[in-house]
Enzyme design. Structure first.
Site, PDB file in Angstrom:
ATOM      1  N   ILE A 121       0.825  -1.227   0.000  1.00 40.15           N
ATOM      2  CA  ILE A 121       0.000   0.000   0.000  1.00 40.15           C
ATOM      3  C   ILE A 121       0.855   1.271   0.000  1.00 40.15           C
ATOM      4  O   ILE A 121       0.306   2.380  -0.046  1.00 40.15           O
ATOM      5  CB  ILE A 121      -0.934   0.017   1.226  1.00 40.15           C
ATOM      6  N   GLY A 122       2.143   1.151   0.057  1.00 41.41           N
ATOM      7  CA  GLY A 122       2.973   2.356   0.053  1.00 41.41           C
ATOM      8  C   GLY A 122       4.434   2.030   0.188  1.00 41.41           C
ATOM      9  O   GLY A 122       4.832   0.874   0.329  1.00 41.41           O
ATOM     10  N   TYR A 180      12.274   4.073   4.475  1.00 39.08           N
ATOM     11  CA  TYR A 180      13.311   3.043   4.444  1.00 39.08           C
ATOM     12  C   TYR A 180      12.755   1.656   4.159  1.00 39.08           C
ATOM     13  O   TYR A 180      13.350   0.656   4.497  1.00 39.08           O
ATOM     14  CB  TYR A 180      14.078   3.021   5.773  1.00 39.08           C
ATOM     15  N   GLY A 181      11.583   1.589   3.495  1.00 41.22           N
ATOM     16  CA  GLY A 181      11.071   0.287   3.114  1.00 41.22           C
ATOM     17  C   GLY A 181       9.604   0.338   2.727  1.00 41.22           C
ATOM     18  O   GLY A 181       8.910   1.324   2.982  1.00 41.22           O
ATOM     19  N   VAL A 192       5.447  -0.783   2.675  1.00 41.56           N
ATOM     20  CA  VAL A 192       4.416  -1.003   3.694  1.00 41.56           C
ATOM     21  C   VAL A 192       3.345  -1.904   3.078  1.00 41.56           C
ATOM     22  O   VAL A 192       2.880  -1.652   1.957  1.00 41.56           O
ATOM     23  CB  VAL A 192       3.809   0.329   4.166  1.00 41.56           C
ATOM     24  N   GLY A 220       7.710   3.574   2.364  1.00 42.93           N
ATOM     25  CA  GLY A 220       8.170   4.487   3.387  1.00 42.93           C
ATOM     26  C   GLY A 220       9.568   4.989   3.114  1.00 42.93           C
ATOM     27  O   GLY A 220      10.164   4.743   2.064  1.00 42.93           O
ATOM     28  N   ASP A 223      10.655  15.252  11.914  1.00 43.21           N
ATOM     29  CA  ASP A 223      10.226  14.956  10.535  1.00 43.21           C
ATOM     30  C   ASP A 223       8.712  15.056  10.422  1.00 43.21           C
ATOM     31  O   ASP A 223       8.058  14.202   9.830  1.00 43.21           O
ATOM     32  CB  ASP A 223      10.707  13.567  10.117  1.00 43.21           C
ATOM     33  N   LYS A 273       5.513  -2.484   8.157  1.00 43.35           N
ATOM     34  CA  LYS A 273       6.605  -1.742   7.508  1.00 43.35           C
ATOM     35  C   LYS A 273       7.840  -2.631   7.540  1.00 43.35           C
ATOM     36  O   LYS A 273       8.245  -3.107   8.600  1.00 43.35           O
ATOM     37  CB  LYS A 273       6.882  -0.439   8.243  1.00 43.35           C
TER      38      LYS A 273
END
Length: 723
Positions: free
Chosen positions: A433-434, A438-439, A441, A436, A549, A454
């Site tokens: 679904i996405g 650093y990886g 999801v 991130g 962030d 994640k």
């Protein structure tokens, strides 16, 4: 004096302008030696012989009074320079053609023409006479075009001129006459008493009455003259040399030139009229005086009177020039005085400038001293800050073991990699679904609960550190507006979160996958929820947490658009002593997303709780405008100053409350100030205002729902009555 036939024949074209004078002066200075003969050439375009052709053309001297008047100043100048001159008048309408024909026939080797400063090269008829002369002149003639004493152009010759020509022979005979007039007379008598035609271009010599002694008086012998009858070029003394010394005795004042001229006339006339001429007939020799020469004598007298008149006019002109010179001298004195005055003013200005420089030096010295003092103060402050950092570092080291013990003692659900592979169907792309920081999801089910997993990429450089940081932070805190960490598989870098049905706030603001726009009431509430979660991090015990962030991509929304802060992998703990006293903590390198990072943190590495306030301000502006973060604060401030901020609002929402939205934007711009000291406090200023706006939106939403419910009830009642 010329000898032989090797001298070059030089001619100068003259007319009634100053350019001819400049041309004559240049020719005498550069081409003619003393004693040499110069040909003065003039084209009369109004004469009777203007239509004659070259084979029968008759070149004559200055015989007419106006021609003599034209040649007089040039002959005078030549006489002063000890230059012999010969007058040549050509009658023709075409000036250039006439000059070219004369140059060809007379074998002229060097021709000088003047070019006036305006309106053509010469003031003859025709706009380009000098060019036509240069082009048409024979190739043995060098043509010089002179203007204001300088050569404008030169057309050089390519071959030698003919050795013999009528004009050269005539000039050479005149030289011989001047050298030995008696022998020349005998030669002429031996040849019959006539002069060859080649020597008589315009020589109509007459016997002067002054060669005879009348009443015992003796006068100079004027019988041997040049071909021209001008005073200046002949062997006789000129009128101005003969009589002007007498005029100078009458008055010393040059302003009475006219009266002197009249005196000179009265003085000269008896010189000519007071003599009795003998009427005795003699032999037939041309040197005797007879009654048949009376007409010639009268003509000579008329000519002398005309030349006297011209000489007096020249004298009057000289007087005027003297007056002009005097006026110029007065002007020069006035100019000198003005220059002295200017120099005095410049000296005073220089002194004033020097005084100003001294004052500026004093100011600069004072400023440098003040800067040195400020530098010392800054060094003291830096030393205090370094001491505080060292103390903070010491406290951090002391509590490091306690923090690790606290984190490791907290129990979170540990999942095996097999359980995660089964749930994600071995990380199928259909469940992704996405992506991130650093990886990827994945959405799946664990323990019959929808979750988001994640997965850390093996090649992520700093992923392992952020992964461990996120486990430590999320496993140690619980808050309604912080993403809930359900478990983890630390061996393979997998984090298991609660599933947020509406994805990230960034996707919903930009309506990715054609999702509907978020109503303004929800936007006000989401901003207040984010501020609440952020305040929770800042008030964390025992040490505050700074997210570092904060951005719409890290705000997740559930099925009811309730927002939660996620991705705390970059969060940092700040020692309490630093957070309470210094309010900022130096980091070795800045981290976060570029357009959301605190400018002071990015430049100095000084981290504080107000670093998140800047990110919150940028995100709040995006919540109401749905525009990218780059330069958004600057555009929003400009629109606020111009009164056009409402034009920046998200057009997908059509019912923005203007007053409340402007207040929302104002608090957002305060949070996005460049300097930390100008940003408001989250707990006492930002959050109360956002809670008020959230209440306003919830009340408006309840009112709308109630209104819709009433309308639905009234509609059902109306249907029942009609039924």
């Amino acid at each position: 004096m010329e000898k032989g036939g090797g001298f070059p024949l030089v001619a100068v074209g003259i007319s009634n302008d100053r350019s001819s004078q400049n041309a004559l002066k240049w020719a005498i200075d550069n081409l003619i030696a003393k004693g040499q003969t110069l040909i003065l050439l003039h084209v009369n375009t109004h004469g009777s012989g203007s239509q004659q052709h070259a084979p029968t053309r008759d070149y004559k001297g200055a015989e007419e009074p106006h021609m003599k008047e034209l040649f007089l100043p040039f002959r005078c100048f030549c006489t002063r320079k000890d230059i012999n001159c010969k007058d040549v008048v050509i009658e023709d309408h075409d000036v250039a053609k006439a000059i070219v024909e004369f140059v060809s026939q007379a074998a002229i080797e060097k021709l000088v023409v003047g070019a006036p400063s305006h309106h053509g090269l010469m003031r003859f008829r025709g706009s380009d006479i000098s060019t036509n002369i240069s082009k048409g002149a024979p190739d043995f003639c060098t043509v010089y075009v002179v203007s204001k004493g300088k050569v404008l152009s030169v057309r050089n010759s390519v071959r030698a001129a003919p050795a013999l020509s009528p004009l050269r022979l005539q000039i050479q005979n005149q030289v011989n006459i001047r050298a030995d007039p008696v022998n020349h007379q005998h030669e002429l008598e031996a040849k019959g008493g006539t002069t060859p035609k080649a020597l008589r271009l315009h020589d109509e010599s007459i016997k002067s009455p002054f060669t005879r002694g009348i009443h015992g008086k003796s006068y100079p012998d004027y019988s041997q003259t040049e071909t021209d009858i001008s005073f200046v070029s002949s062997g006789r003394p000129s009128i101005d040399r003969a009589f002007l010394p007498k005029l100078s005795n009458h008055s010393k004042d040059h302003e009475h030139g006219f009266e002197q001229g009249q005196t000179a006339v009265r003085f000269i006339e008896p010189y000519y009229h007071g003599n009795e001429f003998s009427t005795n007939s003699g032999d037939n020799s041309t040197s005797s005086w007879s009654s048949q020469n009376m007409d010639d004598v009268e003509a000579e007298m008329k000519r002398l009177r005309l030349e006297l008149k011209q000489t007096m006019e020249m004298y009057n002109t000289a007087c005027k020039e003297a007056l002009m010179a005097k006026q110029k001298a007065l002007d020069l004195d006035r100019w000198k005085k003005e220059e002295e005055h200017k120099l005095e003013e410049a000296r005073l200005a220089e002194e004033s400038a020097l005084a100003l420089v001294e004052r500026e030096k004093a100011k600069c010295k004072a400023a440098m001293e003040a800067a040195q003092a400020q530098q010392k103060i800054a060094e003291l402050e830096a030393q205090k800050r370094r001491n505080a950092e060292m103390q903070a570092h010491k406290e951090a080291e002391e509590k490091k073991s306690a923090i690790k013990t606290f984190v490791t003692s907290f129990r979170y659900r540990r999942y095996t990699i097999e359980e995660i592979e089964v749930a994600t169907k071995h990380f199928a792309e259909s469940l992704k679904i996405g992506e991130g920081g650093y990886g990827p999801v994945y959405r799946c089910y664990l323990d019959h609960t929808p979750v988001a997993i994640k997965v850390l990429r093996p090649d992520a450089a700093h992923g392992r550190t952020q992964f461990q940081q996120e486990i430590e932070v999320l496993s140690s805190i619980r808050h309604p507006h912080m993403v809930l960490l359900l478990g983890a598989c630390p061996e393979y870098g997998c984090l298991v979160y609660e599933y947020m049905a509406n994805g990230s706030l960034e996707d919903r603001l930009f309506r990715r996958r054609n999702t509907p726009p978020i109503p303004w009431q929800h936007r006000f509430r989401i901003a207040a929820e984010i501020a609440t979660g952020l305040l929770f991090l800042h008030q964390n015990k025992p040490e505050p947490l700074v997210h570092r962030d904060l951005k719409p991509a890290n705000i997740l929304l559930d099925q009811n658009y309730v927002s939660k802060i996620g991705d705390v992998g970059l969060a940092r703990l700040i020692p309490p002593s630093v957070a309470n006293s210094v309010t900022q903590y130096r980091m070795t390198s800045a981290a976060g997303t570029f357009h959301y990072i605190d400018p002071e943190y990015q430049q100095t590495g000084m981290l504080g709780v107000k670093s998140d306030i800047y990110s919150l301000g940028i995100m709040m502006l995006q919540i109401i405008t749905a525009k990218p973060a780059m330069g958004l604060a600057r555009y929003a401030r400009g629109a606020m100053e111009n009164g056009t901020f409402l034009d920046l609002l998200d057009p997908a929402v059509t019912d923005w409350p203007a007053d409340e939205t402007m207040k929302f934007a104002e608090i957002a711009l305060q949070c996005a100030e460049l300097l930390r000291k100008d940003r408001p406090d989250l707990a006492t200023e930002v959050l109360p205002e956002l809670n008020r706006l959230r209440s306003f939106g919830e009340e408006d939403m309840q009112y709308r729902r109630l209104k819709v419910s009433i309308q639905d009830t009234m509609g059902d009642t109306h249907i029942q009555q009609n039924g």
